[in-house]
Design an enzyme around this catalytic site. Structure first.
Site, PDB file in Angstrom:
ATOM      1  CB  CYS A 280      -0.973  -0.034   1.178  1.00 17.55           C
ATOM      2  SG  CYS A 280      -0.229  -0.121   2.812  1.00 17.55           S
TER       3      CYS A 280
HETATM    4  C1  RB5 Z   1      -3.802   5.363   1.001  1.00 16.39           C
HETATM    5  O1  RB5 Z   1      -5.087   4.845   1.014  1.00 16.39           O
HETATM    6  C2  RB5 Z   1      -3.030   4.879   2.220  1.00 16.39           C
HETATM    7  O2  RB5 Z   1      -3.733   5.165   3.386  1.00 16.39           O
HETATM    8  C3  RB5 Z   1      -2.777   3.394   2.151  1.00 16.39           C
HETATM    9  O3  RB5 Z   1      -2.222   3.044   0.927  1.00 16.39           O
HETATM   10  C4  RB5 Z   1      -1.816   2.857   3.185  1.00 16.39           C
HETATM   11  O4  RB5 Z   1      -0.659   3.605   3.253  1.00 16.39           O
HETATM   12  C5  RB5 Z   1      -2.395   2.580   4.518  1.00 16.39           C
HETATM   13  O5  RB5 Z   1      -1.726   2.085   5.427  1.00 16.39           O
END
Ligand code: RB5
Length: 151
Positions: free
Chosen positions: A66
């Site tokens: 993420c």
């Molecule tokens: C973006 O949605 C961000 O919040 C996600 O990719 C991540 O970093 C969450 O932990």
């Protein structure tokens, strides 16, 4: 070894880089691509889906990406029998396998560049749980996990 990978909208580029990298090495890797089945899917459901695949035994290990790697690690660790950690350095990635016996590595596209990510994944791939002094610690984690999931 069967590996699955997935990401949220913040890590599409890094997922492709790592998928292509592992594919070119002949690794059996599957892109779960949860977002293809649900427009606007967010990291908790994407990471949960990957962790459930690991829990079901469909894959030996998973790569969940993420923006930071944090959310993906948090949700994977909420699935019983699945263990995940954020790794943005080679030493941690090795220890995640050798000491912690975790199946899921998480990373953040907003944290590291693609070349370092590839190097980290390569080190993680060849690392296995070493037992020894870590065995009792991992067993204790599994015992405490049972208390948490089945109070
Ligand atoms: C973006 O949605 C961000 O919040 C996600 O990719 C991540 O970093 C969450 O932990």
């Amino acid at each position: 070894m069967k590996i699955c990978i997935d990401c949220d909208d913040a890590a599409v580029n890094l997922k492709k880089v790592l998928y292509d990298h592992l594919k070119s090495k002949g690794i059996d890797i599957t892109d779960l691509d949860y977002s293809a089945s649900k427009n606007g899917a967010m990291y908790p459901e994407i990471g949960f889906n990957l962790a459930k695949q690991i829990q079901a035994g469909n894959y030996d290990r998973g790569i969940s990406i993420c923006g930071t790697g944090l959310g993906m690690a948090m949700i994977a660790n909420k699935v019983e029998g699945v263990y995940a950690g954020v790794c943005h350095d080679v030493f941690s990635a090795e220890r995640l396998r050798k000491s912690n016996d975790a199946q899921v590595i998480t990373m953040g596209e907003r944290v590291i560049g693609p070349e370092l990510a590839k190097t980290i994944i390569d080190a993680w791939l060849v690392s296995e749980f070493q037992g020894g002094g870590s065995t009792a610690k991992v067993e204790q984690m599994r015992e405490l996990e049972k208390k948490s999931f089945h109070p």
